[in-house]
Design an enzyme around this catalytic site. Sequence first.
Site, PDB file in Angstrom:
ATOM      1  N   ARG A 119       0.821  -1.216   0.000  1.00 54.07           N
ATOM      2  CA  ARG A 119       0.000   0.000   0.000  1.00 54.07           C
ATOM      3  C   ARG A 119       0.856   1.268   0.000  1.00 54.07           C
ATOM      4  O   ARG A 119       0.534   2.242  -0.671  1.00 54.07           O
ATOM      5  CB  ARG A 119      -0.916   0.009   1.229  1.00 54.07           C
TER       6      ARG A 119
ATOM      7  N   ASP B   5     -15.656  11.846   7.917  1.00 50.82           N
ATOM      8  CA  ASP B   5     -14.635  10.866   7.545  1.00 50.82           C
ATOM      9  C   ASP B   5     -13.278  11.532   7.736  1.00 50.82           C
ATOM     10  O   ASP B   5     -13.167  12.760   7.680  1.00 50.82           O
ATOM     11  CB  ASP B   5     -14.807  10.405   6.093  1.00 50.82           C
TER      12      ASP B   5
END
Length: 288
Positions: A46, A150
């Site tokens: 990632r 978020d």
Amino acid sequence: MSLVAADALPGEFAFTDADFEALARLARSEFGLSLAVSKKPLVYSRLARRLRARGLGSFRDYMALLDLESESAERLELVSALTTNVTSFFREKHHFETLCEALIPELGLQRRVRIWSAGCSSGQEPFSIAMTLLNFLPPGTRDTRILATDIDPAILRKARQGRYAAEDCETVPADYRHRWLRPVAGEPEMVETGPDLRALISFAELNLICDWPFNGPFDAIFCRNVAIYFDQETQQRLWTRFSGMLRAGGFLFIGHSERLSGPALAEFTTAGVTTYRKRASHGPSRPT
């Protein structure tokens, strides 16, 4: 011949156990993320993209970059890379059934309705809540708001746009699609949410393990498939903080692989699959 540390993963960049441990400490202290050693290959894959994007030669250089005060945006890139924004309209249908059958009949008697989508990702969850409220709440319920938060500013920008591939809207009931979704001009494969839905929702950036700049009380909190990234201590602290944000009788909806635990168990009663209700003996916070 170049020398690579014995505990490094094979690949483009050396990634030692010390590198991983430093990243894990940062992820936990700043974002509450729990990274087990077994996640090391995933973390490498990632974050290697971020090293390439920033023109760095090693994970040690990346850690030095993250330490800079001016790199707050890169720290958010880090958390975005380490988590997965997977969502859909009306995901976990049983939660919306509970919303319709158990909560909305109560909300219809109120003048003020507040619901929090904590970890709203690209917006399908709060828009699903908004459609449900507009469809079932009596017209006289005027003061209705949904807070959608978020940690990832990039995913919030997408949520605010309210644009989705038409094929991703197949889980929206047909009558809802006709009433509140419309084709995007010049993009027949895309649809967008209508103004009635947008008017109900306020989107905001928020790190759940930091201070919350609001008090509630909320009638319901949706926090689904977020706590799975936290260790047990952080999860239990989050459940307790959610209780303090809910009115007595308010609902907490969590993800299919999550379970309430710790001190918060005394403050909630089970109300369905991954659905909890705040006990009446625990009073609401003061409205803001």
